[in-house]
Design an enzyme around this catalytic site. Structure first.
Site, PDB file in Angstrom:
ATOM      1  N   SER B  11      32.857 -23.840  18.171  1.00  0.00           N
ATOM      2  CA  SER B  11      31.410 -23.987  17.979  1.00  0.00           C
ATOM      3  C   SER B  11      31.088 -23.985  16.495  1.00  0.00           C
ATOM      4  O   SER B  11      31.869 -23.491  15.678  1.00  0.00           O
ATOM      5  CB  SER B  11      30.669 -22.835  18.656  1.00  0.00           C
ATOM      6  OG  SER B  11      29.295 -22.854  18.288  1.00  0.00           O
ATOM      7  N   HIS B  12      29.916 -24.522  16.134  1.00  0.00           N
ATOM      8  CA  HIS B  12      29.452 -24.413  14.753  1.00  0.00           C
ATOM      9  C   HIS B  12      29.173 -22.955  14.397  1.00  0.00           C
ATOM     10  O   HIS B  12      29.215 -22.576  13.233  1.00  0.00           O
ATOM     11  CB  HIS B  12      28.169 -25.224  14.556  1.00  0.00           C
ATOM     12  CG  HIS B  12      28.414 -26.686  14.393  1.00  0.00           C
ATOM     13  ND1 HIS B  12      29.082 -27.442  15.327  1.00  0.00           N
ATOM     14  CD2 HIS B  12      28.093 -27.535  13.391  1.00  0.00           C
ATOM     15  CE1 HIS B  12      29.156 -28.693  14.892  1.00  0.00           C
ATOM     16  NE2 HIS B  12      28.562 -28.773  13.725  1.00  0.00           N
ATOM     17  N   SER B  13      28.872 -22.155  15.408  1.00  0.00           N
ATOM     18  CA  SER B  13      28.518 -20.758  15.181  1.00  0.00           C
ATOM     19  C   SER B  13      29.634 -19.839  15.679  1.00  0.00           C
ATOM     20  O   SER B  13      30.023 -19.910  16.839  1.00  0.00           O
ATOM     21  CB  SER B  13      27.221 -20.449  15.933  1.00  0.00           C
ATOM     22  OG  SER B  13      27.146 -19.068  16.218  1.00  0.00           O
TER      23      SER B  13
END
Lengths: 199, 130
Positions: B11-13
């Site tokens: 994920s980007h996060s």
């Protein structure tokens, strides 16, 4: 690596780093707002490695610069610009003339197109890279390449995004220049400035 | 050698990646090799090719590894990471076109049952709108 290639890489990295805020502002309008920050980090990594990169043959140097972008950018533009430089490196192992450069550029863009599963007209960097590549292959003079690149970037303003984060915005993506088109234009202008100063 | 397909969550996060991995662990248990990564090389939101490659190594199974991603950059960076793997591993890693949370749970459930990489991918991708 030749002095010209080193000068070219320096010009491209410094222009992108200088334009980081502008790219971020464009990306805040229609993307996730990180294009400038990401490209700056990637280009600074290339600049930091330049002595090591410059010690290699031209093809290897371009591949090494591309790998820095792949590893350090952190956004979708990393694999895209990384693929552009890595493919250029593969296609330009030895001496470069205009025909060789034009063919290598066309193949590198083809690789970017495959990587991004994208095409012309979708409001991406390809909308600048592809017309410039066509003009380069057709033998256009440098001044004409400059004009075509600028017009192509401007032409992304009224486009509706089909790929990437901007595509979520639908019609609201209309009215802003694509940040990837802008960063491609900046790189092309940096290259043309160096080549014209040499000519 | 692990006899179950491995799962990687990208994920980007980092919080989303870790939270998704927590859900998989809670629902599927610890038998399935699982790794997650999130965040760009500078510590912000984004993804890192280097860390995706490391996560694939951590979740490695000779039966293969299925990657679940969130947005476009996570997908293209995962594809780039696969290309940079040693040649003998490249064909045994796939990026699933599936929603990250539901896809990860479904893929891990399928993997837990001993399914092949292709079956794991298909199950995750059934969740995608056609």
């Amino acid at each position: 690596m030749s002095d010209t290639l080193e000068t070219l890489i320096k010009a491209v990295t410094s222009r992108i780093v200088a334009a980081a805020d502008e790219l971020t502002t464009l990306d805040q309008a229609i993307g996730d707002g990180d294009h400038g920050v990401n490209m700056k980090r990637g280009m600074e990594a290339v600049a930091a490695e330049l002595p090591k990169i410059a010690a290699q043959a031209p093809g290897e140097a371009l591949k090494a610069a591309g790998m820095q972008l792949v590893m350090k950018v952190g956004g979708a533009s990393g694999p895209l610009y990384g693929t552009l430089f890595i493919t250029l490196g593969k296609e330009l192992p030895g001496p470069v003339d205009r025909a060789v450069a034009a063919r290598a550029f066309a193949r590198a863009i083809e690789a970017v197109r495959a990587r991004g599963k994208s095409d012309r007209g979708q409001k991406t960097m390809l909308d600048v890279l592809m017309p410039v590549s066509d003009a380069l292959s057709a033998g256009a003079p440098l001044a004409e390449l400059r004009r075509i690149a600028a017009e192509a970037a401007a032409a992304t303003v009224p486009m509706k995004a089909i790929r990437g984060r901007a595509s979520f915005l639908g019609d609201r993506s209309i009215g802003h220049m694509d940040p990837g088109a802008r960063s491609s234009l900046i790189m092309i202008e940096a290259v043309l400035d160096v080549l014209e100063a040499k000519a | 050698m692990n006899d179950k397909v491995g799962i990687v969550i990208v994920s980007h996060s980092p919080d989303v990646a870790r939270g998704t991995a927590d859900m998989v662990r809670q629902m599927v248990g610890t038998d399935v090799p699982l790794a997650w990564t999130g965040g760009d090389p500078g510590g912000g939101l984004g993804t890192s090719v280097e860390r995706i490659m490391a996560a694939i190594g951590d979740a490695w199974s000779d039966r293969g590894v299925a990657i679940l991603v969130d947005l476009g950059g996570a997908e293209s960076n995962s594809e780039m990471a696969i290309e940079l793997l040693p040649e003998e591993r490249r064909d045994r890693v796939v990026v699933c076109n599936a929603p990250i949370v539901e896809g990860a749970v479904m893929a891990a459930t399928e993997a837990w049952g001993g399914a092949s990489l292709e079956e794991v991918r298909r199950t995750a991708e059934e969740l995608s709108p056609a």
